[in-house]
Design an enzyme around this catalytic site. Structure first.
Site, PDB file in Angstrom:
ATOM      1  N   SER A  32       0.837  -1.194   0.000  1.00 40.51           N
ATOM      2  CA  SER A  32       0.000   0.000   0.000  1.00 40.51           C
ATOM      3  C   SER A  32       0.873   1.246   0.000  1.00 40.51           C
ATOM      4  CB  SER A  32      -0.901   0.025   1.240  1.00 40.51           C
ATOM      5  OG  SER A  32      -1.616   1.246   1.319  1.00 40.51           O
TER       6      SER A  32
ATOM      7  N   HIS B  14      -1.295   8.249   9.917  1.00 43.35           N
ATOM      8  CA  HIS B  14      -2.149   8.086   8.750  1.00 43.35           C
ATOM      9  C   HIS B  14      -3.491   7.523   9.216  1.00 43.35           C
ATOM     10  CE1 HIS B  14      -3.653   6.756   4.851  1.00 43.35           C
ATOM     11  NE2 HIS B  14      -2.688   7.458   4.281  1.00 43.35           N
TER      12      HIS B  14
ATOM     13  N   LYS C 252       1.980  -3.592   7.315  1.00 44.53           N
ATOM     14  CA  LYS C 252       2.324  -3.793   5.905  1.00 44.53           C
ATOM     15  C   LYS C 252       3.818  -3.563   5.673  1.00 44.53           C
ATOM     16  CE  LYS C 252      -2.076  -2.991   3.532  1.00 44.53           C
ATOM     17  NZ  LYS C 252      -2.111  -4.314   2.872  1.00 44.53           N
TER      18      LYS C 252
END
Length: 227
Positions: free
Chosen positions: A112, A120, A132
């Site tokens: 991502s 975020h 991630k």
């Protein structure tokens, strides 16, 4: 003659599109799915392997004999805040370990945009971008021939994609643009055919006003600018 390609997360909105694009390119596909996952009818005749990523034996058997793996698994935003840790970090590690055990050398990971950033909004869902990035790092340190595709905000639009250009950049260059899942799937298949994508994090977003170029052309420009 295409390759034998395993695709994990193949029932997801991006994963099944990766499978469709792989088939269009003449590849053999093997789809790794959870036991209760549903597939579009056009993929129901593919080689299906229903398993848990935590089952090492089943995972090894599913990847045995494959030339490459596209990891399109990803935790969905939900009330279960442990999902990103289990899927985007541990699940990626489990698949990497299996690749190393059975000899799958080429891996493309769908990650991502903004992976690794703490501040975020997506991190409200179990620190998803942090996990991630940990998955990315596991792949980077694996010794495999890896590529990370970091797409921007995903949408399901299928119209007029042939006229849409993709912006390819290196890591941490883009923040908030979007891209249709179909184009992300095509980027994954293109990465498998682009040797210069090995060992690279490639961020991808799209816009109808962008000139269409190949991934190889974009990486050549990125390398020239960095030198």
């Amino acid at each position: 003659m295409g390759i034998k390609l395993a695709i994990s997360g193949a029932s997801g909105k991006t994963g099944y599109r990766v499978a469709e694009e792989a088939l269009k390119e003449g590849n053999q596909v093997r789809l790794l799915l959870r036991s209760n996952s549903l597939l579009p009818d056009n993929l129901s005749q593919c080689d299906l392997r229903r398993l848990s990523l935590a089952d090492e034996t089943a995972l090894d058997e599913a990847l045995e004999g494959c030339d490459a793996l596209v990891l399109a698994t990803g935790a969905r935003p939900s009330a279960d805040l442990t999902g990103p840790a289990r899927v985007d970090a541990l699940g990626v590690r489990q698949q990497i370990a299996s690749c190393k055990r059975v000899g799958v050398k080429r891996v493309v990971l769908v990650s991502s945009l903004c992976a690794g950033r703490w501040l975020h909004p997506l991190n409200l869902f179990g620190l998803i971008l942090v996990w991630k990035r940990l998955g990315e790092q596991a792949l980077e340190q694996s010794g495999l021939d890896w590529t990370v595709i970091r797409p921007g905000g995903l949408n399901d639009r299928e119209e007029n994609l042939e006229k849409e250009g993709i912006l390819f950049t290196g890591a941490d260059c883009q923040e908030d643009a979007r891209i249709p899942r179909r184009l992300v799937a095509r980027c994954c298949i293109e990465a498998l055919k682009t040797p210069s994508s090995i060992g690279r994090i490639i961020e991808v977003t799209s816009d109808p006003d962008l000139k269409r170029i190949t991934m190889q052309q974009a990486l050549k420009t990125i390398n020239a600018l960095a030198s």
